[in-house]
Motif scaffolding. Sequence first.
Motif: not given
Length: 429
Positions: A92-94, A165-169, A205-206
């Motif tokens: 998971q990436v922020i 980076a394709k962040p999740d958050f 995403k969030q």
Amino acid sequence: MRIEEIYQCFLQCISVSTDTRNIQPNSLFVALKGENFDANTYANEAIIKGALFVIIDDKKYFTNKVKMILVENSLKTLQELATFHRQSLGLQVIALTGSNGKTTTKELIHVVLSKKYNTKATIGNLNNHIGVPLTLLTFNENTDIGIVEMGANHQKEIEMLCSIAKPDFAYISNFGKAHLEGFGGIEGVIKGKSEMYDYIRENNKQVFVNLDDPIQAEKTNTLKSITFGINKIEANLNITSIKADPFVRIKFDDTQITSNLIGLYNANNINAAICIGNFFKVSNNNIKEGIESYVPENNRSQMVSKKTNKIILDAYNANPSSMSLAIENFIQLKEDGKLIIMGDMFELGSETKYEHQEIIKLLEKNISFQSYFVGKYFYENRTNNEYFKFFETFEDLKKYIKYNLPSNKLILIKGSRGMALERIVEFLE
């Protein structure tokens, strides 16, 4: 060579470098080009210093077919390699950006999440088109959560960094008057930073949202949001009390946090870290321990004690928004003797004169202590005021301080990085 094959080479290396001065044995060296340098010329030197593989994009330096990987564009390859690695790990990436406070926020999130998870984050402020890929490539199979800081001074930069980076958050700390020259004004700043929200929307995403910021609240009202705010009972995290005298103290639930950060402007940085820790199921006690363990450095809201003076050293950088907040916070501190030393603000383009005048006017409205202004922009807008002194250069300030040494003062030092105002600390007692 395909990115999958390059990735297999990367997996054999212990680190990645773009500078031959810090190459480690068995590392991957990526030869990048800039306006005044071409690292392809150092390809052989990198191998001699122990690089296991070298990525180059100039065939005239392709002299070792075993260790050298010839590509069309080294920078693009570095970015593609980072994305491939990030997706291969599946962690998971922020991602976070903002005009002010993003590095401090990143560090706070890191110390909080590290209480429960194996967490890695951007080192320092390596937050651009080179720094973000290098950050991603430090993550490994043991990393649970990656925290990626993203900086920008033009449109489309955040969009590009998110694609890498394709962040999740995501979290945007604020929208302030920073890099106005590159963004084309405050509306350009809002548009540029909001590219992170666009990525979140397009990829379902969030996002973490500070409900006390009306721009954040408006821009995210259709997104999957995890929210926080001061006395916002509708938020996922309700902050019930904030004080700063001078260190920030925050209360949420039944937990009281006393931080080592100075100024109310740091409260939202702390609140974001609490909210993110809460979302990832870090206990309140561990959130408290993490935040209270964080001590700022690198000239960011540091408290420095001298023989007779106490110094709030906030000289890492400055823009009109952060300068105003720092001044307003300093004004409300209950100290008898105060002094502000402030330096020019850069990258403001056509707004340079106006924004420096506004800072002077802000202090004119709150005259109760001395203010020293340093740099040509402030000097060009100097006014006649018994509380103000204007210095065209740092050397002029240093000479004045030498013969007019302040004592028993609380001193705020604030200015853009190019002013390097931290140099004055050694001349204060």
